[in-house]
Write a protein that holds these residues in place. Structure first.
Motif, short mmCIF file in Angstrom:
data_model
loop_
_atom_site.label_atom_id
_atom_site.label_comp_id
_atom_site.label_asym_id
_atom_site.label_seq_id
_atom_site.Cartn_x
_atom_site.Cartn_y
_atom_site.Cartn_z
N ASP A 100 0.59 -0.71 0.05
CA ASP A 100 -0.28 -0.13 0.20
C ASP A 100 0.85 1.24 -0.50
OD1 ASP A 100 0.43 0.83 2.62
OD2 ASP A 100 -0.54 -1.04 3.91
N ARG A 101 0.19 2.31 0.03
CA ARG A 101 0.66 3.45 -0.41
C ARG A 101 1.43 4.50 1.06
NH1 ARG A 101 -1.79 6.05 -4.75
NH2 ARG A 101 -1.09 5.01 -6.75
N SER A 102 0.45 3.44 2.05
CA SER A 102 1.61 4.49 3.45
C SER A 102 2.88 3.69 3.18
CB SER A 102 0.88 3.88 4.45
OG SER A 102 -0.68 4.33 4.38
N ASP A 124 4.88 2.20 0.76
CA ASP A 124 6.18 3.08 0.36
C ASP A 124 6.46 3.82 0.61
OD1 ASP A 124 5.09 0.17 -1.34
OD2 ASP A 124 3.39 2.14 -3.17
N PHE A 125 5.40 4.61 1.38
CA PHE A 125 6.47 6.21 2.09
C PHE A 125 6.94 6.05 3.00
CE2 PHE A 125 6.19 9.94 4.60
CZ PHE A 125 5.93 10.70 3.27
N GLU A 177 12.01 -0.31 -0.90
CA GLU A 177 10.63 -1.18 -1.21
C GLU A 177 10.52 -2.45 -0.66
OE1 GLU A 177 10.80 -1.04 -5.01
OE2 GLU A 177 9.23 0.31 -5.51
N GLN A 181 -2.03 7.78 2.89
CA GLN A 181 -2.27 9.02 1.92
C GLN A 181 -3.21 10.52 2.23
OE1 GLN A 181 -2.97 7.66 -1.97
NE2 GLN A 181 -3.12 5.76 -0.77
#
Ligand code: DU
Ligand code: SF4
Length: 226
Positions: A76-78, A80-81, A96, A200
């Motif tokens: 998920d994007r969280s 990734d950050f 990653e 996000q």
């Protein structure tokens, strides 16, 4: 080995009726929609370095993130950050986290969620948090080198305050330490450090920038090794 045994038990947990139903429903529906995806659909074990000095505490797995891949903050994007930041400050060997066999290792850090099953609307109930806190209590006992707990968001902060009260057999101080980005709450058995959650909502709006994340991760390293 004790951590592995604990995590083998965690992934079989079915204590919260609502969450068992939800995690399995999401997995069933998505497995049908995306045939090439394997969906985990079970509780999410902790991940990282057993000798961790920094314990990173999140909220709960995302329905299509940890609930899909079986690794915390993965897919998920969280995540990734977050992993990009962990890599920049040297706590992860790569930037990653894609799936369980991608070679990612944390160094000096261990990650766990306050609630280990994906909740509807990313919002567990207080009862579900209480249920899952028993896993957290058992897991931190097996992480004896922890020096600081990095709390991602207010829910994790609240969970960590409760965890400390249980472990130290001391009630949470009043007024209760207030969550904030970069805020430290001293106490036994370890200080808590707040960090805005890398969702996000925060990262797209600029409430949490990569520089702000790096700053708090550095602060965590200073508390852990300083
Ligand atoms: O069995 P394993 O999870 O692949 O761990 C092997 C070895 O690597 C063990 O000594 C822990 C360490 N490690 C680590 O430092 N960080 C990680 O994220 C995962 C494993
Ligand atoms: Fe078990 Fe925690 Fe999942 Fe509830 S949230 S079913 S206590 S692993």
């Amino acid at each position: 080995a004790a951590l592995e045994a604990l995590n083998e038990a965690v992934v079989d947990c079915r204590r919260c009726d609502r969450l068992v139903e939800w995690r399995e429903q999401v997995a069933r529906e998505k497995r049908a929609a995306y045939r090439d995806w394997t969906y985990w659909g079970r509780p999410m074990p902790g991940f990282g370095d057993p000798a961790a000095r920094i314990l990173i505490l999140g909220l709960a797995p995302a329905a299509h993130g940890g609930n899909r891949t079986g690794r915390i903050f993965t897919g998920d994007r969280s995540g990734d950050f977050l992993f990009a930041g962990l890599h920049r400050v040297g706590l992860a060997n790569q930037a990653e986290s894609i799936h369980k066999d991608d070679g990612l290792e944390l160094r000096g850090a261990y990650m766990v969620a306050a609630v280990r099953c994906a909740p509807p609307a990313n919002l567990p109930t207080p009862e579900e948090r209480a249920n899952c806190s028993e896993w957290l209590e058992r897991e931190v006992v097996l992480l004896p080198d922890v020096h600081v707990v990095l709390c991602l968001g207010g829910f994790a902060w609240e969970s960590a305050l409760r965890l400390r009260a249980t472990l130290s057999r001391t009630p949470t101080p009043r007024p209760k330490p207030k969550f904030g980005h970069g805020v430290v709450a001293d106490g036994e058995p370890w200080p808590l450090l707040g960090c805005f959650h890398p969702s996000q909502q925060n990262t797209f709006t600029g409430k949490l920038t990569p520089a702000m994340l790096d700053e708090v991760l550095q602060q965590a390293k200073d508390l852990a090794w300083g």
